[in-house]
Write a protein that holds these residues in place. Structure first.
Motif, PDB file in Angstrom:
ATOM      1  N   MET A   1      -5.390   1.630  14.558  1.00 13.80           N
ATOM      2  CA  MET A   1      -6.448   0.980  15.419  1.00 13.80           C
ATOM      3  C   MET A   1      -7.694   1.818  15.316  1.00 13.80           C
ATOM      4  SD  MET A   1      -5.240  -1.935  16.387  1.00 13.80           S
ATOM      5  CE  MET A   1      -6.714  -2.278  17.294  1.00 13.80           C
ATOM      6  N   ALA A   2      -7.393   3.166  14.986  1.00 14.06           N
ATOM      7  CA  ALA A   2      -8.836   3.864  14.854  1.00 14.06           C
ATOM      8  C   ALA A   2      -9.551   3.393  13.826  1.00 14.06           C
ATOM      9  CB  ALA A   2      -8.403   5.371  14.634  1.00 14.06           C
ATOM     10  N   VAL A   3      -9.066   2.716  12.852  1.00 10.86           N
ATOM     11  CA  VAL A   3      -9.961   2.084  11.803  1.00 10.86           C
ATOM     12  C   VAL A   3      -9.942   0.585  11.721  1.00 10.86           C
ATOM     13  CG1 VAL A   3      -9.465   4.126  10.093  1.00 10.86           C
ATOM     14  CG2 VAL A   3      -7.890   2.273  10.235  1.00 10.86           C
ATOM     15  N   GLY A   4      -9.580   0.234  12.946  1.00 10.10           N
ATOM     16  CA  GLY A   4      -9.674  -1.331  12.785  1.00 10.10           C
ATOM     17  C   GLY A   4      -8.524  -2.017  12.212  1.00 10.10           C
ATOM     18  N   LEU A   5      -7.255  -1.555  12.071  1.00  8.12           N
ATOM     19  CA  LEU A   5      -6.232  -1.905  11.412  1.00  8.12           C
ATOM     20  C   LEU A   5      -4.869  -2.384  12.411  1.00  8.12           C
ATOM     21  CD1 LEU A   5      -4.948  -2.579   8.540  1.00  8.12           C
ATOM     22  CD2 LEU A   5      -3.888  -0.244   8.572  1.00  8.12           C
ATOM     23  N   GLU A   6      -4.479  -3.509  12.504  1.00 15.35           N
ATOM     24  CA  GLU A   6      -3.530  -4.028  13.280  1.00 15.35           C
ATOM     25  C   GLU A   6      -2.161  -3.647  12.589  1.00 15.35           C
ATOM     26  OE1 GLU A   6      -1.250  -7.765  15.158  1.00 15.35           O
ATOM     27  OE2 GLU A   6      -3.387  -8.065  14.481  1.00 15.35           O
ATOM     28  N   GLY A   7      -1.304  -2.731  13.202  1.00 16.71           N
ATOM     29  CA  GLY A   7      -0.216  -2.223  12.697  1.00 16.71           C
ATOM     30  C   GLY A   7       1.039  -3.074  13.482  1.00 16.71           C
ATOM     31  N   ARG A   8       1.930  -3.775  12.738  1.00 14.97           N
ATOM     32  CA  ARG A   8       2.850  -4.270  13.358  1.00 14.97           C
ATOM     33  C   ARG A   8       4.434  -3.786  12.778  1.00 14.97           C
ATOM     34  NH1 ARG A   8       1.211 -10.686  12.413  1.00 14.97           N
ATOM     35  NH2 ARG A   8      -0.705 -10.696  13.771  1.00 14.97           N
ATOM     36  N   SER A   9       5.500  -3.806  13.704  1.00 15.10           N
ATOM     37  CA  SER A   9       6.680  -3.212  13.229  1.00 15.10           C
ATOM     38  C   SER A   9       7.740  -4.107  13.411  1.00 15.10           C
ATOM     39  CB  SER A   9       7.027  -2.001  14.195  1.00 15.10           C
ATOM     40  OG  SER A   9       5.895  -0.969  14.148  1.00 15.10           O
ATOM     41  N   PRO A  10       8.295  -4.969  12.474  1.00 15.82           N
ATOM     42  CA  PRO A  10       9.113  -5.836  12.445  1.00 15.82           C
ATOM     43  C   PRO A  10      10.622  -5.219  13.132  1.00 15.82           C
ATOM     44  CG  PRO A  10       8.066  -5.996  10.451  1.00 15.82           C
ATOM     45  CD  PRO A  10       7.648  -4.833  11.052  1.00 15.82           C
ATOM     46  N   TYR A  11      10.873  -3.987  12.867  1.00 12.27           N
ATOM     47  CA  TYR A  11      12.168  -3.507  13.420  1.00 12.27           C
ATOM     48  C   TYR A  11      12.201  -3.612  14.781  1.00 12.27           C
ATOM     49  CZ  TYR A  11      13.578  -1.531   8.655  1.00 12.27           C
ATOM     50  OH  TYR A  11      13.733  -1.501   7.133  1.00 12.27           O
TER      51      TYR A  11
ATOM     52  N   ALA B   1      -1.515  13.080  10.149  1.00  5.12           N
ATOM     53  CA  ALA B   1      -2.469  13.053   8.996  1.00  5.12           C
ATOM     54  C   ALA B   1      -2.207  11.962   7.951  1.00  5.12           C
ATOM     55  CB  ALA B   1      -2.523  14.551   8.783  1.00  5.12           C
ATOM     56  N   CYS B   2      -0.964  11.829   7.572  1.00  5.73           N
ATOM     57  CA  CYS B   2      -0.565  11.114   6.713  1.00  5.73           C
ATOM     58  C   CYS B   2      -0.828   9.478   6.930  1.00  5.73           C
ATOM     59  CB  CYS B   2       0.963  10.993   6.071  1.00  5.73           C
ATOM     60  SG  CYS B   2       1.561  10.113   4.912  1.00  5.73           S
ATOM     61  N   MET B   3      -0.569   9.160   8.133  1.00  3.02           N
ATOM     62  CA  MET B   3      -0.667   7.763   8.717  1.00  3.02           C
ATOM     63  C   MET B   3      -2.269   7.595   8.557  1.00  3.02           C
ATOM     64  SD  MET B   3       2.081   6.209   8.769  1.00  3.02           S
ATOM     65  CE  MET B   3       1.299   4.771   9.847  1.00  3.02           C
ATOM     66  N   TYR B   4      -3.119   8.426   9.078  1.00  2.00           N
ATOM     67  CA  TYR B   4      -4.281   8.415   9.388  1.00  2.00           C
ATOM     68  C   TYR B   4      -5.113   8.120   7.856  1.00  2.00           C
ATOM     69  CZ  TYR B   4      -9.360   8.791  11.150  1.00  2.00           C
ATOM     70  OH  TYR B   4     -10.319   8.796  11.538  1.00  2.00           O
ATOM     71  N   ALA B   5      -4.629   8.680   6.871  1.00  2.51           N
ATOM     72  CA  ALA B   5      -5.134   8.515   5.763  1.00  2.51           C
ATOM     73  C   ALA B   5      -4.737   7.146   4.856  1.00  2.51           C
ATOM     74  CB  ALA B   5      -4.600   9.597   4.727  1.00  2.51           C
ATOM     75  N   ILE B   6      -3.581   6.812   5.140  1.00  4.42           N
ATOM     76  CA  ILE B   6      -3.390   5.736   4.440  1.00  4.42           C
ATOM     77  C   ILE B   6      -3.711   4.268   5.136  1.00  4.42           C
ATOM     78  CG2 ILE B   6      -1.006   5.384   5.844  1.00  4.42           C
ATOM     79  CD1 ILE B   6       0.148   4.162   2.862  1.00  4.42           C
ATOM     80  N   SER B   7      -4.003   4.449   6.629  1.00  3.75           N
ATOM     81  CA  SER B   7      -4.482   3.398   7.279  1.00  3.75           C
ATOM     82  C   SER B   7      -6.004   3.258   6.927  1.00  3.75           C
ATOM     83  CB  SER B   7      -4.605   3.495   8.842  1.00  3.75           C
ATOM     84  OG  SER B   7      -3.166   3.798   9.110  1.00  3.75           O
ATOM     85  N   ARG B   8      -6.845   4.317   6.599  1.00  2.00           N
ATOM     86  CA  ARG B   8      -8.021   4.123   6.150  1.00  2.00           C
ATOM     87  C   ARG B   8      -8.308   3.443   5.092  1.00  2.00           C
ATOM     88  NH1 ARG B   8     -11.599   9.472   6.671  1.00  2.00           N
ATOM     89  NH2 ARG B   8      -9.884  10.322   5.547  1.00  2.00           N
ATOM     90  N   LEU B   9      -7.497   3.785   3.903  1.00  2.00           N
ATOM     91  CA  LEU B   9      -7.362   2.979   2.693  1.00  2.00           C
ATOM     92  C   LEU B   9      -7.121   1.800   2.714  1.00  2.00           C
ATOM     93  CD1 LEU B   9      -5.706   6.154   0.751  1.00  2.00           C
ATOM     94  CD2 LEU B   9      -8.062   5.563   0.634  1.00  2.00           C
ATOM     95  N   THR B  10      -5.997   1.296   3.553  1.00  2.00           N
ATOM     96  CA  THR B  10      -5.328   0.125   3.865  1.00  2.00           C
ATOM     97  C   THR B  10      -6.471  -0.816   4.223  1.00  2.00           C
ATOM     98  OG1 THR B  10      -3.192   1.037   3.982  1.00  2.00           O
ATOM     99  CG2 THR B  10      -3.599  -1.290   4.646  1.00  2.00           C
TER     100      THR B  10
ATOM    101  N   PHE C   1       0.745  -1.128   0.029  1.00  2.00           N
ATOM    102  CA  PHE C   1       0.028   0.029  -0.066  1.00  2.00           C
ATOM    103  C   PHE C   1       0.803   1.365  -0.067  1.00  2.00           C
ATOM    104  CE2 PHE C   1      -1.958  -3.491   2.183  1.00  2.00           C
ATOM    105  CZ  PHE C   1      -3.330  -3.623   1.332  1.00  2.00           C
ATOM    106  N   SER C   2       0.626   2.091  -1.052  1.00  2.92           N
ATOM    107  CA  SER C   2       1.330   3.259  -1.090  1.00  2.92           C
ATOM    108  C   SER C   2       0.408   4.619  -1.212  1.00  2.92           C
ATOM    109  CB  SER C   2       2.253   3.443  -2.311  1.00  2.92           C
ATOM    110  OG  SER C   2       3.276   2.156  -2.138  1.00  2.92           O
ATOM    111  N   MET C   3       0.736   5.747  -0.768  1.00  2.00           N
ATOM    112  CA  MET C   3       0.042   6.851  -0.801  1.00  2.00           C
ATOM    113  C   MET C   3       0.867   7.904  -1.214  1.00  2.00           C
ATOM    114  SD  MET C   3      -2.427   8.810   1.850  1.00  2.00           S
ATOM    115  CE  MET C   3      -1.334   9.682   2.727  1.00  2.00           C
ATOM    116  N   GLY C   4       0.719   8.586  -2.299  1.00  2.00           N
ATOM    117  CA  GLY C   4       1.312   9.733  -2.716  1.00  2.00           C
ATOM    118  C   GLY C   4       0.387  11.115  -2.468  1.00  2.00           C
ATOM    119  N   ILE C   5       1.072  12.020  -2.362  1.00  2.00           N
ATOM    120  CA  ILE C   5       0.507  13.579  -2.067  1.00  2.00           C
ATOM    121  C   ILE C   5       0.462  14.101  -3.485  1.00  2.00           C
ATOM    122  CG2 ILE C   5       0.820  15.762  -0.689  1.00  2.00           C
ATOM    123  CD1 ILE C   5       2.407  14.487   1.389  1.00  2.00           C
ATOM    124  N   ASP C   6      -0.725  14.577  -3.682  1.00  2.00           N
ATOM    125  CA  ASP C   6      -0.972  15.090  -5.075  1.00  2.00           C
ATOM    126  C   ASP C   6      -0.447  16.635  -4.977  1.00  2.00           C
ATOM    127  OD1 ASP C   6      -1.822  16.117  -7.386  1.00  2.00           O
ATOM    128  OD2 ASP C   6      -3.918  16.124  -6.918  1.00  2.00           O
TER     129      ASP C   6
END
Length: 404
Positions: free
Chosen positions: A261-271, A100-109, A45-50
């Motif tokens: 989590m605001a949109v019901g998405l579980e985020g994982r950080s392998p690093y 703002a960026c993370m919220y936007a791509i999380s909703r789309l993902t 999933f990628s999001m670019g700014i117009d």
């Protein structure tokens, strides 16, 4: 490698796992490794700014095509005004533009998967921020006599045009000259504070009564404590320890977790797999920074997985485009929210201090992008959580476009 093992362990799930693919090094390397491990094409999933010059999609697409991922990309003009009150409600605190960026791509993902891998932690493990080598350069610059830095260099810097570009020349020189008057942990703490509000800026902003209660409180103490408490001899390791203890959990991870989590998405950080963190802590700093070359060893590993063009590009993000958004879509909201501040009405800020910041930014040529963004966030947070105003009503206020 250790990172490959960490990515593999984070792919274990009862549901399909996707991966953010930003076009930057950290998340893109994770996505590439995940695609290598999985038999079936992984969803990326990628999001670019117009906005001209700030679109990372072409870089992400190179990796998606190379690994034949099930790729989703969106070119958007973030609806900042439409989502900011809701975003602050979920965060439960003001935050910087990354949210703002993370919220936007999380909703789309979330329209496609329930679990996603991110790249948080790479900067703090392998030395990805410019300030790591910048603090080393400061050691040499500080050898100049104090009077030259205070009288001559400062006046020369004031002659440089401020500009609106992210980290422009004037900003970099001002950062270096200002920090040269500090040493050790205090210098690093001030490096973290510099884009925001130092003591002088706070005094101009706070009312006299509120400043009298806070002037003895030093927000830099939080960073100083972890810098000095690091069990390390190398300066770079002390900086990394301070960031791993403060900025990462209190900023990056908080944003990733709460926006997902605001949109019901579980985020994982392998690093941030504990074995990888422990391994990275033992890597000599000479393998993390080589002169101005950041994340040296990480890039060596990444050469096996990523195109050369991606490895050599400068770090980018939503913050780089912030000055342009403040000049355009957000200008009216700034005028409305900060020109009629409830925080000022309730006696915490000077309304004149807020007005001066806005005027300096839009008329005086001084770049206050980060400060105005944070103050706008703080104003909305204050109205929601302290004054108990309705979020929808605040949204209507910001959509008025400012009162002239």
């Amino acid at each position: 490698t250790q990172l490959m093992r960490a990515v593999e362990s984070h792919l274990v799930s009862d549901v399909p796992v996707g991966a953010f693919l930003s076009g930057g090094l950290d998340s893109t390397l994770v996505a590439a490794m995940a695609a290598t491990i999985q038999r079936q094409p992984i969803q990326t999933f990628s999001m670019g700014i117009d906005q001209k010059g700030f679109n990372e999609i072409p870089f992400a697409r190179q990796v998606a095509e190379r690994y034949r991922t099930d790729h989703h990309e969106w070119l958007v003009q973030p609806d900042i005004l439409g989502t900011l009150p809701e975003l602050i409600w979920h965060l439960d605190e003001p935050s910087d533009p990354l949210a703002a960026c993370m919220y936007a791509i999380s909703r789309l993902t979330r329209q496609h998967v329930k679990v996603v891998l991110g790249g948080d932690g790479g900067d703090e493990l392998f030395g990805g921020y410019e300030r790591y080598w910048g603090n080393q350069v400061l050691g040499y610059y500080s050898l100049l006599p104090d009077i030259i830095r205070r009288q001559v260099v400062r006046r020369l810097i004031d002659l440089l045009p401020e500009g609106r570009a992210y980290k422009n020349l004037a900003q970099k020189f001002r950062w270096m000259n200002t920090l040269s008057f500090y040493e050790g942990s205090e210098r690093y703490a001030q490096a973290m504070i510099f884009p925001w509000f130092g003591p002088d800026a706070k005094q101009k902003l706070y009312t006299e009564s509120w400043w009298s209660k806070l002037e003895k409180e030093d927000s830099s103490d939080h960073v100083v404590r972890f810098y000095e408490g690091a069990k390390a001899d190398e300066i770079v390791d002390r900086m990394l320890h301070a960031d791993l203890s403060t900025r990462l959990p209190e900023h990056s991870l908080m944003i990733f977790d709460r926006t997902a989590m605001a949109v019901g998405l579980e985020g994982r950080s392998p690093y941030l797999d504990h074995s990888l963190v422990e391994f990275a802590a033992r890597i000599p700093t000479a393998l993390k920074l080589k002169g101005k070359s950041l994340r040296y060893i990480q890039k060596k590993v990444a050469k096996e997985f990523l195109p050369p063009a991606l490895l050599s590009r400068e770090k980018q993000g939503f913050s780089t485009a912030l000055p342009y958004f403040l000049k355009g879509t957000l200008r009216g909201a700034i005028a409305d929210l900060l020109g009629y501040s409830q925080i000022a009405s309730d006696g915490y800020f000077r309304q004149g201090g807020l007005n001066n910041l806005v005027e300096e930014h839009y008329v005086g040529g001084v770049d206050h992008s980060s400060r105005l963004w944070m103050l706008m966030n703080l104003e909305i947070w204050y109205r929601i959580f302290i004054r108990k105003e309705n979020r929808e009503e605040i949204l209507q206020d910001t959509n008025k476009g400012g009162r002239q």
